[in-house]
Design an enzyme around this catalytic site. Structure first.
Site, PDB file in Angstrom:
ATOM      1  N   HIS A  73     -30.738  54.670  30.374  1.00 59.00           N
ATOM      2  CA  HIS A  73     -30.569  55.960  31.063  1.00 59.00           C
ATOM      3  C   HIS A  73     -29.972  57.035  30.129  1.00 59.00           C
ATOM      4  O   HIS A  73     -29.161  57.869  30.553  1.00 59.00           O
ATOM      5  CB  HIS A  73     -29.712  55.778  32.327  1.00 59.00           C
ATOM      6  CG  HIS A  73     -30.029  54.519  33.094  1.00 59.00           C
ATOM      7  ND1 HIS A  73     -31.329  54.066  33.273  1.00 59.00           N
ATOM      8  CD2 HIS A  73     -29.235  53.588  33.688  1.00 59.00           C
ATOM      9  CE1 HIS A  73     -31.307  52.919  33.960  1.00 59.00           C
ATOM     10  NE2 HIS A  73     -30.048  52.605  34.213  1.00 59.00           N
ATOM     11  N   ASP A  94     -35.824  51.423  37.795  1.00 59.00           N
ATOM     12  CA  ASP A  94     -34.440  51.035  38.106  1.00 59.00           C
ATOM     13  C   ASP A  94     -34.325  50.369  39.481  1.00 59.00           C
ATOM     14  O   ASP A  94     -33.226  50.134  39.971  1.00 59.00           O
ATOM     15  CB  ASP A  94     -33.493  52.243  37.993  1.00 59.00           C
ATOM     16  CG  ASP A  94     -32.034  51.878  38.191  1.00 59.00           C
ATOM     17  OD1 ASP A  94     -31.601  50.868  37.625  1.00 59.00           O
ATOM     18  OD2 ASP A  94     -31.322  52.608  38.920  1.00 59.00           O
ATOM     19  N   HIS A 134     -37.608  48.933  33.301  1.00 59.27           N
ATOM     20  CA  HIS A 134     -36.199  48.802  33.710  1.00 59.27           C
ATOM     21  C   HIS A 134     -36.144  48.596  35.218  1.00 59.27           C
ATOM     22  O   HIS A 134     -36.257  49.546  36.010  1.00 59.27           O
ATOM     23  CB  HIS A 134     -35.368  50.025  33.326  1.00 59.27           C
ATOM     24  CG  HIS A 134     -33.908  49.839  33.656  1.00 59.27           C
ATOM     25  ND1 HIS A 134     -32.974  49.406  32.729  1.00 59.27           N
ATOM     26  CD2 HIS A 134     -33.226  49.979  34.819  1.00 59.27           C
ATOM     27  CE1 HIS A 134     -31.786  49.319  33.301  1.00 59.27           C
ATOM     28  NE2 HIS A 134     -31.916  49.652  34.585  1.00 59.27           N
ATOM     29  N   ASN A 190     -26.161  50.218  43.518  1.00 61.25           N
ATOM     30  CA  ASN A 190     -25.110  51.190  43.897  1.00 61.25           C
ATOM     31  C   ASN A 190     -25.616  52.523  44.434  1.00 61.25           C
ATOM     32  O   ASN A 190     -24.824  53.442  44.628  1.00 61.25           O
ATOM     33  CB  ASN A 190     -24.167  51.466  42.716  1.00 61.25           C
ATOM     34  CG  ASN A 190     -23.406  50.231  42.299  1.00 61.25           C
ATOM     35  OD1 ASN A 190     -22.720  49.640  43.126  1.00 61.25           O
ATOM     36  ND2 ASN A 190     -23.540  49.820  41.053  1.00 61.25           N
TER      37      ASN A 190
HETATM   38  O1  LIG Z   1     -25.363  52.800  37.362  1.00 55.18           O
HETATM   39  C1  LIG Z   1     -25.365  51.691  37.946  1.00 55.18           C
HETATM   40  O2  LIG Z   1     -24.656  51.423  38.918  1.00 55.18           O
HETATM   41  C2  LIG Z   1     -26.246  50.620  37.414  1.00 55.18           C
HETATM   42  C3  LIG Z   1     -25.890  49.292  37.637  1.00 55.18           C
HETATM   43  C4  LIG Z   1     -26.625  48.298  37.054  1.00 55.18           C
HETATM   44  C5  LIG Z   1     -26.233  46.901  37.163  1.00 55.18           C
HETATM   45  O3  LIG Z   1     -25.438  46.599  38.053  1.00 55.18           O
HETATM   46  O4  LIG Z   1     -26.700  46.109  36.328  1.00 55.18           O
HETATM   47  O5  LIG Z   1     -27.727  48.578  36.311  1.00 55.18           O
HETATM   48  C6  LIG Z   1     -28.151  49.866  36.106  1.00 55.18           C
HETATM   49  O6  LIG Z   1     -29.170  50.058  35.404  1.00 55.18           O
HETATM   50  C7  LIG Z   1     -27.389  50.911  36.669  1.00 55.18           C
END
Ligand SMILES: O=C(O)c1cc(C(=O)O)oc(=O)c1
Length: 289
Positions: A176, A244, A27, A249
């Site tokens: 998650h 991740d 991820h 963010n």
């Molecule tokens: O919690 C988040 O802000 C977030 C955002 C994104 C995305 O913008 O794709 O991906 C993730 O895995 C987690």
């Protein structure tokens, strides 16, 4: 939208834990580069460039062999940046796309040929404007063979999403863990509800990831370790792990990626668990062909 943001550590530490040979960071994302791959007009954040060169350097630094690159919400339904990164990986990356549900079968096949093996449905209101369940279901019924659906949601809508998830005809991967409140511990209501979801089908996978997002106590994220280790122990064939990176963010609480890797032996303490989490399970989902 104004300033571009940096959400990743400039010099992550070398982890103490060494992943096994062939380990997959299943991820992670790429951002841009913007000059080549502009962000979506609907993007909820505007990041600095975090392209494939940086991602692959981090992969090597942390001791991983491969990546699964998940299309980030800031790129909307244009998967060009993710496909470009996969193409540049020399076979060491595969991906998860985000698509307009009206996508044609030919376009889905082109994504498959570019290394995609799943599509992502994002239900976080702070990241996307809408999440049309009926259209998502329709496209999930005509995915290329061997694909799965990745779903990102928060714990408070798990119950509402149950009928939708039950209707999806391919394996599911939950990003998650559906963001449980880890301060409730391993037997709290959020983990109980999540276990009930896993027990409802034997083809639901999850990512025991993002202690930085889920544990307000901060690094070393002890609540996360306590809440999540029993889940990995009880569902060892259903979990995949990722950094991740570049942590969309997380600009106000940027994690050290080396420390994230050091969470692995705390949630998967045996070599067998680590092999399943980092190799066997992601290989089954992403490199079956
Ligand atoms: O919690 C988040 O802000 C977030 C955002 C994104 C995305 O913008 O794709 O991906 C993730 O895995 C987690």
């Amino acid at each position: 939208m104004s300033d571009r943001i940096t959400s990743w550590h400039s010099s992550p530490s070398k982890p103490s834990y060494t992943p096994p040979a062939g380990a997959v960071d299943a991820h992670c994302h790429v951002f841009g580069p913007m000059a080549q791959f502009p962000f979506s007009a609907k993007a909820k954040y505007l990041p600095e460039d975090a392209g494939p060169d940086k991602l692959f350097a981090l992969r090597d630094h942390l001791g991983f062999a491969k990546n699964v690159i998940v299309q980030a919400s800031c790129h909307g339904t244009d998967n060009s940046a993710t496909l470009d990164a996969i193409a540049k990986s020399g076979g060491k990356a595969r991906g998860v796309a985000v698509v307009d549900p009206a996508i044609s079968d030919e376009e889905l096949q082109a994504l498959h040929d570019g290394g995609m093996r799943g599509i992502r449905f994002n239900f976080l209101k702070r990241l996307v404007d809408d999440a049309p369940k009926d259209k998502f279901l329709e496209v999930s019924r005509r995915l290329p063979a061997g694909w799965h659906v990745v779903i990102y949601f928060e714990a408070d809508i798990l119950e509402e999403l149950l009928p939708f998830m039950a209707a999806i005809p391919v394996p599911l991967v939950i990003d998650h863990m559906g963001r449980p409140d880890v301060s409730q511990g391993p037997d709290g209501p959020d983990m109980k509800a999540f276990r009930a979801l896993l027990d409802s089908r034997d083809d639901i996978y999850f990512k025991p990831t993002c202690p930085d997002r889920l544990d307000a106590g901060g690094d070393p994220w002890n609540d996360f370790a306590a809440a999540v280790a029993p889940l990995v122990a009880d569902y060892p064939d259903r979990c995949i792990w990722g950094t991740d990176w570049p942590h969309p963010n997380m600009q106000d609480n940027i994690p050290d990626d080396g420390h994230l890797v050091d969470m692995i032996p705390r949630i998967a303490p045996t070599e067998e668990l680590q092999r399943k989490l980092l190799i066997d399970n992601p290989e089954r989902l992403y490199w079956a062909d």
